[in-house]
Design an enzyme around this catalytic site. Structure first.
Site, mmCIF file in Angstrom:
data_model
loop_
_atom_site.group_PDB
_atom_site.id
_atom_site.type_symbol
_atom_site.label_atom_id
_atom_site.label_comp_id
_atom_site.label_asym_id
_atom_site.label_seq_id
_atom_site.Cartn_x
_atom_site.Cartn_y
_atom_site.Cartn_z
ATOM 1 N N ARG A 1 -2.668 0.452 -0.567
ATOM 2 C CA ARG A 1 -3.274 -0.375 -1.608
ATOM 3 C C ARG A 1 -3.475 0.487 -2.852
ATOM 4 O O ARG A 1 -3.934 1.631 -2.748
ATOM 5 C CB ARG A 1 -4.622 -0.929 -1.154
ATOM 6 C CG ARG A 1 -4.537 -2.090 -0.187
ATOM 7 C CD ARG A 1 -3.959 -3.338 -0.852
ATOM 8 N NE ARG A 1 -3.876 -4.462 0.068
ATOM 9 C CZ ARG A 1 -2.794 -4.779 0.795
ATOM 10 N NH1 ARG A 1 -1.698 -4.063 0.705
ATOM 11 N NH2 ARG A 1 -2.807 -5.835 1.585
ATOM 12 N N GLU B 1 -2.550 -4.392 -10.018
ATOM 13 C CA GLU B 1 -1.247 -5.071 -10.044
ATOM 14 C C GLU B 1 -1.336 -6.405 -10.774
ATOM 15 O O GLU B 1 -2.330 -7.108 -10.600
ATOM 16 C CB GLU B 1 -0.768 -5.315 -8.598
ATOM 17 C CG GLU B 1 -0.367 -4.040 -7.923
ATOM 18 C CD GLU B 1 0.008 -4.231 -6.454
ATOM 19 O OE1 GLU B 1 0.277 -5.372 -6.034
ATOM 20 O OE2 GLU B 1 0.019 -3.233 -5.740
ATOM 21 N N HIS C 1 5.600 -3.544 -5.059
ATOM 22 C CA HIS C 1 4.908 -3.995 -3.846
ATOM 23 C C HIS C 1 5.869 -4.758 -2.915
ATOM 24 O O HIS C 1 5.661 -5.948 -2.638
ATOM 25 C CB HIS C 1 3.692 -4.866 -4.204
ATOM 26 C CG HIS C 1 2.663 -4.902 -3.108
ATOM 27 N ND1 HIS C 1 1.312 -5.053 -3.351
ATOM 28 C CD2 HIS C 1 2.785 -4.809 -1.761
ATOM 29 C CE1 HIS C 1 0.656 -5.057 -2.193
ATOM 30 N NE2 HIS C 1 1.524 -4.910 -1.219
HETATM 31 C C1 GLV Z 1 1.052 -6.376 2.004
HETATM 32 O O1 GLV Z 1 0.661 -5.558 1.228
HETATM 33 C C2 GLV Z 1 0.309 -6.839 3.135
HETATM 34 O O2 GLV Z 1 -0.877 -6.513 3.272
HETATM 35 O O3 GLV Z 1 0.890 -7.585 3.927
#
Ligand code: GLV
Length: 329
Positions: free
Chosen positions: A243, A272, A290
C-alpha cells in the site's frame, strides 16, 4: 425477495453474471464520489455494495448506511472502517488467496526491473539512442547473491521469497514490522533453513532490496520514512507492492534525488492516482499503476469471489471470505 446489489465500478463478467443471476444489479456508470456513495448506501435500496479500493467506506458513511454488507473487490480493505462496520452489524468481505502469485510476480518484476534499469533501457531504444552493443551501456546490478529483505511474511511475501530463492537471492524477513514476533520453524514450513528472520532495524540496514508486504494500519503508515531511508544502504532499492501510505513518498523522492538510496520500484502510491512531486521525473524508478493482481484469470476470480461474498451476505449467510465473521456469528 430478490437481492439488490450496488456495484460501484463494473467488475469482470464472471462476477457480474453471478450477481445478475442472484438478483437486481446496479452498476454505476462512473466511480462515485464520497457523497454519492454515502447517499446510495443510506437509501435503503441495496442489500450489499460491491466496492473498490478507491471507495472510502468510513465510520460516518457506515453509521447512516442501510446495507447488510460491503464486498470489497480486493484482498486489502484499508478503505473500509471494519470496526465501525462491525459495530453497525455490517458484514465485510474480501478476495484473499487468488492474487498471491500474480502480486509476487509484480514484486519480482520490480526487483528485476529496477536492478536492470528496464525503464531507462526501453526509453533509450524508443528514443532512437540504441547505437549497437556497448561494453558499458546501462550497467545494472546482479540480483543473484543480493539480499532481499521482506517487510512482512504473509502470503504474498512468501510467494515473493519462493521466487527470489529461485533467482539465488539471500532472503531475510521481518514478520511484523516495526514490531517483532518470532516465527517458529514449524510456521516457516518449506522456508525453514532457507530464509532468516531478523529485526526490522537489521532488515533495513542489510537489504539490497527492501520489499514491503504489510497491510496498511496505524502501525505501518509511513513505516518507511526519512529516518528509515537514511538507515538503508546507499545502493539499496525499495520495492512496494503493498500500500502506498506504507512509504512516506515525499521523503522517498528526496532520498532518491540525493542518493540516500539507489532506486525504487513502486506499484502503489501514497495518494493514488497522484504521484508525489518529482517522483515521475526520477530515472531510477520503475512505476506501475497498481497492477499487482492484474491478470485476466486473477481478476475474473476476484470478481467471482466478491460476487459470492455479496450473495451470501444478501441472504444472511456467512460469506466465503469474511473480514469480520463475528457479525454473522
Ligand atoms: C489490491 O491492492 C488488493 O488489495 O487486492
Amino acid at each position: 425477495m430478490a437481492s439488490n446489489f450496488l456495484v460501484t465500478t463494473a467488475i469482470p463478467a464472471p462476477g457480474l453474471q453471478l450477481l445478475r443471476d442472484a438478483g437486481r444489479v446496479t452498476v454505476l456508470p462512473e466511480p462515485p464520489d464520497y457523497g454519492t456513495l454515502a447517499a446510495l448506501c443510506a437509501s435503503g435500496e441495496f442489500d450489499v455494495v460491491v466496492t473498490q479500493l478507491r471507495d472510502v467506506i468510513d465510520a460516518p458513511l457506515l453509521a447512516d448506511a442501510r446495507v447488510r454488507g460491503v464486498s470489497n473487490f480486493a484482498v486489502g480493505y484499508n478503505n473500509i472502517d471494519v470496526d465501525a462496520a462491525t459495530r453497525h452489524g455490517i458484514m465485510v468481505g474480501n478476495t484473499p488467496g487468488v492474487l498471491t502469485d500474480a502480486t509476487a510476480d509484480i514484486a519480482m518484476l520490480l526487483i528485476l526491473g529496477t536492478a536492470r534499469r528496464v525503464v531507462e533501457a526501453d526509453r533509450l531504444v524508443r528514443d532512437g539512442q540504441f547505437h549497437g552493443w556497448e561494453p558499458e551501456l546501462l550497467l545494472g546490478r546482479d540480483v543473484s547473491g543480493a539480499v532481499l529483505g521482506l517487510a512482512g511474511f504473509g502470503r504474498i511475501a512468501r510467494a515473493t521469497a519462493r521466487r527470489a530463492l529461485g533467482f539465488g537471492m539471500e532472503v531475510l524477513f521481518s514478520p511484523r514490522p516495526p514490531g517483532d514476533r518470532a516465527v517458529s520453524d514449524d510456521e516457516l514450513g518449506e522456508f525453514a533453513g532457507k530464509v532468516r528472520q531478523v529485526r526490522w532495524e537489521e532488515l533495513v540496514k542489510r537489504s539490497d532490496f527492501l520489499s514491503m508486504h504489510v497491510p496498511l494500519t496505524d502501525q505501518t503508515r509511513h513505516l518507511v520514512d526519512a529516518d528509515v531511508l537514511r538507515r538503508m544502504k546507499p545502493d539499496a532499492i525499495l520495492i512496494n507492492t503493498a500500500r502506498g501510505p506504507v512509504v512516506h513518498e515525499t521523503a522517498l523522492v528526496e532520498a532518491l534525488r540525493t542518493g540516500l538510496i539507489a532506486g525504487a520500484g513502486l506499484d502503489v502510491f501514497e495518494d493514488e492516482p497522484r504521484l508525489a512531486p518529482g517522483l515521475a521525473e526520477l530515472p531510477n524508478t520503475v512505476l506501475l499503476p497498481h497492477v499487482g493482481s492484474a491478470t485476466v484469470p486473477v481478476r475474473n476470480e476476484m470478481a467471482r469471489l466478491s460476487a459470492l461474498n455479496a450473495m451470501a451476505i444478501a441472504e444472511g449467510r456467512m460469506p466465503p471470505n469474511a473480514v469480520n465473521p463475528l457479525v454473522c456469528a
